[in-house]
Write a protein that holds these residues in place. Structure first.
Motif, PDB file in Angstrom:
ATOM      1  N   GLN A  42       0.829  -1.206   0.000  1.00  0.00           N
ATOM      2  CA  GLN A  42       0.000   0.000   0.000  1.00  0.00           C
ATOM      3  C   GLN A  42       0.862   1.253   0.000  1.00  0.00           C
ATOM      4  O   GLN A  42       0.558   2.245  -0.664  1.00  0.00           O
ATOM      5  N   ASP A  43       1.967   1.179   0.805  1.00  0.00           N
ATOM      6  CA  ASP A  43       2.885   2.318   0.826  1.00  0.00           C
ATOM      7  C   ASP A  43       3.459   2.580  -0.572  1.00  0.00           C
ATOM      8  O   ASP A  43       3.565   3.723  -1.024  1.00  0.00           O
ATOM      9  N   LYS A  44       3.844   1.439  -1.225  1.00  0.00           N
ATOM     10  CA  LYS A  44       4.377   1.579  -2.575  1.00  0.00           C
ATOM     11  C   LYS A  44       3.334   2.170  -3.514  1.00  0.00           C
ATOM     12  O   LYS A  44       3.621   3.044  -4.336  1.00  0.00           O
ATOM     13  N   ILE A  45       2.088   1.670  -3.353  1.00  0.00           N
ATOM     14  CA  ILE A  45       0.993   2.178  -4.196  1.00  0.00           C
ATOM     15  C   ILE A  45       0.770   3.657  -3.950  1.00  0.00           C
ATOM     16  O   ILE A  45       0.591   4.460  -4.879  1.00  0.00           O
ATOM     17  N   ASP A  46       0.773   4.035  -2.623  1.00  0.00           N
ATOM     18  CA  ASP A  46       0.572   5.450  -2.281  1.00  0.00           C
ATOM     19  C   ASP A  46       1.688   6.310  -2.875  1.00  0.00           C
ATOM     20  O   ASP A  46       1.443   7.411  -3.404  1.00  0.00           O
ATOM     21  N   LYS A  47       2.932   5.824  -2.755  1.00  0.00           N
ATOM     22  CA  LYS A  47       4.060   6.579  -3.294  1.00  0.00           C
ATOM     23  C   LYS A  47       3.953   6.705  -4.816  1.00  0.00           C
ATOM     24  O   LYS A  47       4.218   7.761  -5.389  1.00  0.00           O
ATOM     25  N   ILE A  48       3.584   5.558  -5.451  1.00  0.00           N
ATOM     26  CA  ILE A  48       3.405   5.592  -6.908  1.00  0.00           C
ATOM     27  C   ILE A  48       2.301   6.561  -7.293  1.00  0.00           C
ATOM     28  O   ILE A  48       2.420   7.342  -8.245  1.00  0.00           O
ATOM     29  N   ALA A  49       1.180   6.516  -6.498  1.00  0.00           N
ATOM     30  CA  ALA A  49       0.052   7.418  -6.763  1.00  0.00           C
ATOM     31  C   ALA A  49       0.475   8.878  -6.609  1.00  0.00           C
ATOM     32  O   ALA A  49       0.128   9.744  -7.426  1.00  0.00           O
ATOM     33  N   ASP A  50       1.251   9.171  -5.511  1.00  0.00           N
ATOM     34  CA  ASP A  50       1.737  10.538  -5.288  1.00  0.00           C
ATOM     35  C   ASP A  50       2.656  10.967  -6.428  1.00  0.00           C
ATOM     36  O   ASP A  50       2.591  12.101  -6.918  1.00  0.00           O
ATOM     37  N   SER A  51       3.531  10.016  -6.831  1.00  0.00           N
ATOM     38  CA  SER A  51       4.447  10.327  -7.922  1.00  0.00           C
ATOM     39  C   SER A  51       3.686  10.595  -9.214  1.00  0.00           C
ATOM     40  O   SER A  51       3.993  11.537  -9.953  1.00  0.00           O
ATOM     41  N   MET A  52       2.665   9.780  -9.487  1.00  0.00           N
ATOM     42  CA  MET A  52       1.848   9.972 -10.682  1.00  0.00           C
ATOM     43  C   MET A  52       1.114  11.302 -10.634  1.00  0.00           C
ATOM     44  O   MET A  52       1.010  12.012 -11.641  1.00  0.00           O
TER      45      MET A  52
END
Length: 250
Positions: A42-52
């Protein structure tokens, strides 16, 4: 011997419970690992989402800059086109200026010659000053550091000075040969109508005669009016009517 079976049963149950508890612990541990793995994911997803999201915002910003640059480029293109037109016009004007300059130089020389001839034929007042002005104009024409426009301006200025002489009254003192003797006299110039002298002692007066190109004597009856005219010219007396002989203009 009758108590062996319950004890065996209890032992079996205890062992089964322990096995169950051990399996349960393993399940719990596995669940924790899964949860931890899920949290990391989820952290990775959140980071990816923030990056996107950041990249999307950057993309939008870049698009706005590109739109602005396109408008700017269109404006610059128009300006460059106008400058090219202006450069063409300027080149044409420079060519015309070169032609005009070649034509205006002979004109200015003729104007100076004409002014010199006019002064030679005019009544001889302020001869030295006017001659020096002509000589300066001639010298100016040979100088390369003076523009043609400035040369033309100075020539016109000299013409204007001569024009102004025709509508002013002036008095000044200078030497003049009177009756074969050099004497200091007061000159009175009234426009170009009269050019009169009066000796400093106030006893002799004369007027320039255009036909003979020389001064002729005036009767003593004119001396008081000449003196009055000199005082008016020097602003020592308020302007007033004076009676003086006038040489007819040609």
């Amino acid at each position: 011997m009758k108590c062996v079976k319950p004890l065996l049963l209890a032992t079996t149950i205890a062992m089964s419970f322990n096995n169950f508890a051990s399996d349960l612990d393993k399940v719990i541990d596995s669940s924790k690992k899964i949860n931890q793995s899920a949290m990391k994911s989820q952290d990775k997803i959140d980071k990816i989402a923030d990056s996107m999201q950041a990249r999307l915002q950057q993309f939008k910003t870049l698009n706005k800059e590109i739109d602005g640059l396109e408008v700017y480029n269109q404006q610059i293109t128009k300006q460059i086109s106008n400058q090219i037109i202006e450069m063409d016009d300027l080149n044409t004007s420079m060519d015309q200026v070169s032609v005009i300059e070649r034509q205006i130089t002979p004109l200015m020389l003729r104007m100076i010659t004409g002014l010199e001839q006019f002064i030679e034929l005019d009544i001889p007042f302020l001869t030295q000053e006017r001659t020096e002005r002509i000589n300066k104009l001639k010298s100016m024409m040979d100088k390369a550091d003076i523009t043609s426009s400035e040369k033309f301006r100075r020539i016109l200025e000299s013409y204007q000075v001569e024009v102004d002489y025709g509508r002013t009254i002036e008095a000044y003192t200078q030497l003049l040969t009177v009756d074969g003797m050099e004497r200091e006299v007061d000159y009175l110039r009234i426009g170009r109508l009269d050019f009169i002298y009066l000796t400093r002692d106030g006893k002799k007066a004369g007027i320039w005669d255009k036909e003979t190109q020389s001064f002729i004597a005036l009767p003593d009856s004119n001396i008081s009016q000449i003196s009055k005219g000199l005082r008016i010219a020097r602003k020592q007396l308020a302007p007033n009517m004076i009676s003086l002989p006038v040489q007819a203009t040609e």
